[in-house]
Design a protein around this motif. Structure first.
Motif, mmCIF file in Angstrom:
data_model
loop_
_atom_site.group_PDB
_atom_site.id
_atom_site.type_symbol
_atom_site.label_atom_id
_atom_site.label_comp_id
_atom_site.label_asym_id
_atom_site.label_seq_id
_atom_site.Cartn_x
_atom_site.Cartn_y
_atom_site.Cartn_z
ATOM 1 N N ILE A 1 0.825 -1.204 0.000
ATOM 2 C CA ILE A 1 0.000 0.000 0.000
ATOM 3 C C ILE A 1 0.865 1.263 0.000
ATOM 4 O O ILE A 1 1.877 1.324 0.703
ATOM 5 C CB ILE A 1 -1.006 -0.013 1.181
ATOM 6 N N VAL A 2 0.472 2.229 -0.841
ATOM 7 C CA VAL A 2 1.156 3.521 -0.846
ATOM 8 C C VAL A 2 0.292 4.435 -0.003
ATOM 9 O O VAL A 2 -0.746 4.930 -0.460
ATOM 10 C CB VAL A 2 1.328 4.058 -2.283
ATOM 11 N N SER A 3 0.696 4.602 1.242
ATOM 12 C CA SER A 3 -0.149 5.331 2.185
ATOM 13 C C SER A 3 0.688 5.817 3.360
ATOM 14 O O SER A 3 1.728 5.229 3.678
ATOM 15 C CB SER A 3 -1.239 4.377 2.687
ATOM 16 N N GLU A 4 0.202 6.862 4.018
ATOM 17 C CA GLU A 4 0.924 7.330 5.204
ATOM 18 C C GLU A 4 0.581 6.482 6.423
ATOM 19 O O GLU A 4 1.287 6.494 7.418
ATOM 20 C CB GLU A 4 0.590 8.796 5.470
ATOM 21 N N SER A 5 -0.553 5.774 6.354
ATOM 22 C CA SER A 5 -0.905 4.934 7.512
ATOM 23 C C SER A 5 -0.699 3.457 7.179
ATOM 24 O O SER A 5 -0.577 3.081 6.015
ATOM 25 C CB SER A 5 -2.348 5.211 7.920
ATOM 26 N N ARG A 6 -0.673 2.657 8.230
ATOM 27 C CA ARG A 6 -0.456 1.204 8.059
ATOM 28 C C ARG A 6 -1.809 0.513 7.920
ATOM 29 O O ARG A 6 -2.801 0.994 8.456
ATOM 30 C CB ARG A 6 0.257 0.594 9.278
ATOM 31 N N ARG A 7 -1.822 -0.599 7.217
ATOM 32 C CA ARG A 7 -3.055 -1.384 7.072
ATOM 33 C C ARG A 7 -2.718 -2.853 7.304
ATOM 34 O O ARG A 7 -1.729 -3.348 6.732
ATOM 35 C CB ARG A 7 -3.630 -1.157 5.665
ATOM 36 N N ALA A 8 -3.561 -3.511 8.084
ATOM 37 C CA ALA A 8 -3.287 -4.920 8.418
ATOM 38 C C ALA A 8 -3.184 -5.756 7.147
ATOM 39 O O ALA A 8 -3.944 -5.550 6.195
ATOM 40 C CB ALA A 8 -4.409 -5.459 9.308
ATOM 41 N N GLU A 9 -2.250 -6.672 7.130
ATOM 42 C CA GLU A 9 -1.990 -7.609 6.019
ATOM 43 C C GLU A 9 -1.426 -6.935 4.774
ATOM 44 O O GLU A 9 -1.310 -7.558 3.724
ATOM 45 C CB GLU A 9 -3.267 -8.375 5.619
ATOM 46 N N TRP A 10 -1.103 -5.671 4.874
ATOM 47 C CA TRP A 10 -0.507 -4.969 3.731
ATOM 48 C C TRP A 10 0.903 -4.504 4.097
ATOM 49 O O TRP A 10 1.130 -4.046 5.221
ATOM 50 C CB TRP A 10 -1.337 -3.728 3.341
ATOM 51 N N LEU A 11 1.829 -4.610 3.154
ATOM 52 C CA LEU A 11 3.151 -4.016 3.352
ATOM 53 C C LEU A 11 3.034 -2.530 3.051
ATOM 54 O O LEU A 11 2.251 -2.129 2.188
ATOM 55 C CB LEU A 11 4.164 -4.656 2.389
ATOM 56 N N ASN A 12 3.825 -1.728 3.754
ATOM 57 C CA ASN A 12 3.744 -0.283 3.524
ATOM 58 C C ASN A 12 4.913 0.176 2.662
ATOM 59 O O ASN A 12 6.083 -0.017 3.004
ATOM 60 C CB ASN A 12 3.740 0.448 4.863
ATOM 61 N N PHE A 13 4.568 0.805 1.543
ATOM 62 C CA PHE A 13 5.569 1.185 0.545
ATOM 63 C C PHE A 13 6.641 2.108 1.140
ATOM 64 O O PHE A 13 7.843 1.844 0.996
ATOM 65 C CB PHE A 13 4.876 1.868 -0.634
ATOM 66 N N SER A 14 6.224 3.187 1.828
ATOM 67 C CA SER A 14 7.246 4.141 2.284
ATOM 68 C C SER A 14 8.129 3.555 3.380
ATOM 69 O O SER A 14 9.327 3.834 3.414
ATOM 70 C CB SER A 14 6.662 5.478 2.728
ATOM 71 N N ASP A 15 7.572 2.724 4.250
ATOM 72 C CA ASP A 15 8.411 2.075 5.270
ATOM 73 C C ASP A 15 9.500 1.231 4.606
ATOM 74 O O ASP A 15 10.665 1.290 4.979
ATOM 75 C CB ASP A 15 7.561 1.121 6.145
ATOM 76 N N LEU A 16 9.071 0.451 3.607
ATOM 77 C CA LEU A 16 10.023 -0.445 2.956
ATOM 78 C C LEU A 16 11.062 0.339 2.159
ATOM 79 O O LEU A 16 12.233 -0.025 2.108
ATOM 80 C CB LEU A 16 9.297 -1.424 2.020
ATOM 81 N N LEU A 17 10.588 1.435 1.551
ATOM 82 C CA LEU A 17 11.508 2.243 0.740
ATOM 83 C C LEU A 17 12.608 2.835 1.618
ATOM 84 O O LEU A 17 13.782 2.840 1.238
ATOM 85 C CB LEU A 17 10.725 3.359 0.034
ATOM 86 N N LYS A 18 12.210 3.323 2.784
ATOM 87 C CA LYS A 18 13.200 3.920 3.701
ATOM 88 C C LYS A 18 14.287 2.905 4.051
ATOM 89 O O LYS A 18 15.460 3.233 4.128
ATOM 90 C CB LYS A 18 12.489 4.373 4.993
ATOM 91 N N ALA A 19 13.869 1.672 4.266
ATOM 92 C CA ALA A 19 14.816 0.650 4.727
ATOM 93 C C ALA A 19 15.582 -0.017 3.581
ATOM 94 O O ALA A 19 16.539 -0.759 3.822
ATOM 95 C CB ALA A 19 14.033 -0.406 5.506
ATOM 96 N N ALA A 20 15.179 0.249 2.339
ATOM 97 C CA ALA A 20 15.752 -0.517 1.216
ATOM 98 C C ALA A 20 17.174 -0.070 0.879
ATOM 99 O O ALA A 20 17.470 1.126 0.917
ATOM 100 C CB ALA A 20 14.864 -0.358 -0.012
ATOM 101 N N PRO A 21 18.050 -1.023 0.527
ATOM 102 C CA PRO A 21 19.398 -0.640 0.097
ATOM 103 C C PRO A 21 19.362 0.108 -1.249
ATOM 104 O O PRO A 21 18.438 -0.086 -2.035
ATOM 105 C CB PRO A 21 20.129 -1.975 -0.064
ATOM 106 N N ALA A 22 20.371 0.946 -1.472
ATOM 107 C CA ALA A 22 20.364 1.776 -2.685
ATOM 108 C C ALA A 22 21.074 1.111 -3.866
ATOM 109 O O ALA A 22 20.955 1.550 -4.998
ATOM 110 C CB ALA A 22 21.023 3.111 -2.389
ATOM 111 N N VAL A 23 21.809 0.043 -3.585
ATOM 112 C CA VAL A 23 22.557 -0.588 -4.687
ATOM 113 C C VAL A 23 21.703 -1.684 -5.319
ATOM 114 O O VAL A 23 21.132 -2.516 -4.618
ATOM 115 C CB VAL A 23 23.875 -1.214 -4.161
#
Ligand code: ATP
Ligand code: MG
Length: 555
Positions: free
Chosen positions: A175-197
């Motif tokens: 989900i692309v959202s500022e809030s979290r939703r049960a059973e959904w991964l959150n796009f911005s959370d994952l993006l923040k943690a993702a490696p750049a290479v």
């Protein structure tokens, strides 16, 4: 030594400049399609290198605004950086592998562009969908495509959840959202943690890259598969000669992200030429905000009257595609802006088939001429080429080899894929004629042509005549049963507000007389029905088949 040479060639390839003249020759089918091609590494990353070497500042690659003060501008370098992170999100937490399919249903937000690019980097097959889809539509698409992952926003997550249990192939929801939703991964959370290479996958030109669902104007939407070659390389000519783009331009495409026009107008067309793709989030269509273009239905909804002189000063070039543009609308646009509308005609399957390239003489009402690399002809049912002026099937000549710009197939439907070929031709399913100068004139979809007392009548000609009358906002012309003539022309007309109180009988006669005056009299609509609105696809195309079926008593 072998390893050394391999590395040397790899480096040379990585740092080789972007050779646009080669791509042009490939686009015209004058040069072989390379065995390997990936738009992200071969084009976007090359523009990023060019950008770094430039002394003067460049236009951004993507410039997004939401009309409420929100703005994002990414250079090709920044786009590369962000999309590599998204690629890591797809292959990491989303668990997607090369060849897996992902459905992306997002409005015009920058994440759509990131996901599109990230899919190229990972080899994940990108399937866009419009945010106007309902739960039923989403279910149909998830099942038909066997997508493993879906990406959407808060507004559509409940619709996805309501059908997810029926979609056995679906593994991950993002989900692309500022809030979290049960059973959904959150796009911005994952993006923040993702490696750049991230190392871009090496893709063959024939490898599947994307699947588009057609508009569904004539039936259920079909799944059209395109490859890295047909989609990436295939749009070079379009961007350079129809859109007429250079690195110093900014292009604004109004298309919904779910349609191929967004890919042409906002991704491959501009980015191949190093042009800035401008995007306005605009969740709701508003002519006051746009002062610009989407499909001809949009032109007709009154944009012309909102045009300010400011826009006419900066606007250089205007394009339209997807539906015919009535000459009347084109004239209004020209009188307000001083600019022509350069119409393009194409299909999800084939890309651009005909067009009015910049600099070409425009014949209002025509589709322009065959767009390279296509040899467009009008043929009869036996596959023979018809002489100028004669009406037939609009078709594309296929020589020894299927043009690389063609779709690969309708997914899981070899019979339908094969049915598009007649002898040496690809059949578009549209009817038209060609004049002595090679301009193609659109008559209508094959199924929409009306045969009355032996005359063949295209709905577009009648609709173009009707819209010239001030009472008509838009109309749809279809066949209707008739005891004597077999079938006759019937027009469904949406009236402009100031005519709504007029005597309908008199108005119908007036419209019939008007059509008889402005076009060959045999085409006039013998039946007229006034309606509040016309049935349309979610792309905004008129569903004539629905009206016709009602006339003929089918569901
Ligand atoms: P489906 O194939 O599912 O019935 P569709 O054909 O509307 O839907 P698209 O691929 O989005 O799906 O649209 C291509 C069709 O749109 C063309 O075959 C043609 O009928 C129409 N079209 C596109 N551009 C133009 C144009 N400039 N003028 C007239 N018709 C156009
Ligand atoms: Mg079609």
């Amino acid at each position: 030594i072998q390893t050394f040479y391999r590395l040397f060639h790899q480096c040379r390839k990585t740092f080789a400049p972007l050779n646009l003249s080669d791509y042009e020759a490939i686009g015209r089918c004058e040069q072989e399609v390379p065995e390997y091609f990936n738009f992200a590494s071969d084009v976007l990353d090359k523009w990023s290198q060019i950008e770094k070497k430039r002394k003067e500042p460049s236009n951004p690659a993507l410039w997004w605004i939401n009309g409420k003060g929100g703005e994002r501008k990414w250079s090709f370098e920044e786009l590369g950086f962000e999309s590599r992170k998204v690629a890591n999100v797809l292959s990491g937490p989303c668990g997607l592998q090369r060849g897996d399919r992902i459905i992306v249903i997002l409005p015009r937000i920058p994440e759509w562009w990131l996901l599109n690019t990230a899919c190229m980097r990972t080899g994940v097959v990108f399937i866009p969908g419009t945010t106007q889809l309902t739960a039923k539509d989403i279910c149909y698409r998830l099942l038909a495509s066997k997508a493993k992952c879906i990406v959407t926003i808060d507004a559509l997550a409940p619709a996805v959840d309501s059908v997810a249990s029926q979609c056995q192939f679906l593994k991950t929801k993002l989900i692309v959202s500022e809030s979290r939703r049960a059973e959904w991964l959150n796009f911005s959370d994952l993006l923040k943690a993702a490696p750049a290479v991230h190392n871009c996958v090496k893709t063959r030109s024939q490898d599947p890259m994307t699947i588009y669902f057609t508009s569904g104007t004539t039936g259920f939407p079909k799944m059209v598969e395109h490859s890295y070659g047909s989609f990436g390389l295939g749009f070079f000519i379009c961007g350079r000669y129809w859109m007429n783009l250079t690195p110093s331009d900014v292009v604004w495409s109004m298309s919904d992200t779910g349609w191929i026009k967004a890919a042409i107008g906002n991704v491959f067309g501009p980015w191949f030429q190093g042009t800035c793709a401008f995007v306005h989030a605009m969740p709701q269509f508003d002519p006051k905000v746009i002062l610009n273009v989407r499909t001809p239905s949009v032109w007709e909804s009154g944009i012309c009257s909102f045009l300010s002189s400011d826009i006419s000063n900066t606007l250089k070039h205007c394009l339209s595609g997807g539906e015919p543009v009535n000459p009347e609308v084109m004239e209004q646009w020209k009188s307000q802006t001083g600019l022509n509308i350069y119409e393009g005609y194409g299909q999800t399957e084939i890309g651009m088939i005909c067009g009015n390239m910049k600099g070409m003489k425009i014949k209002p009402g025509s589709l322009g001429k065959a767009a390279p690399p296509y040899d467009v002809q009008i043929i009869d049912e036996k596959g023979s080429v018809l002489p100028p002026g004669e009406e037939g099937d609009i078709a594309i000549k296929i020589d020894a080899k299927r043009p690389f710009t063609f779709f690969t197939r309708y997914v899981d439907d070899p019979v339908k894929t094969a049915s598009t070929i007649r002898g040496n031709f690809y059949i578009t399913g549209d009817r038209g004629s060609m004049d002595e100068d090679g301009y193609i004139w659109f008559m209508g979809r094959s199924d929409d042509v009306i045969i009355s007392s032996g005359y063949r009548i295209g709905p577009f000609e009648v609709e173009s005549a009707l819209i010239e009358h001030p009472a008509v906002v838009e109309s749809a012309v279809v066949s209707s049963p008739d005891a004597i003539r077999g079938e006759v022309v019937k027009a469904f007309v949406v009236l402009s507000p100031s005519f709504k109180t007029h005597d309908r009988k008199k108005l119908a006669c007036e419209l019939q007389d008007h059509v008889k005056k402005v076009t060959a009299p045999y085409k006039y609509p013998r039946k007229i029905e006034f309606v509040e609105q016309l049935p349309k696809t979610i792309t905004g195309k008129i569903k004539r088949s629905e009206l016709r079926n009602k006339e003929w008593g089918q569901i």
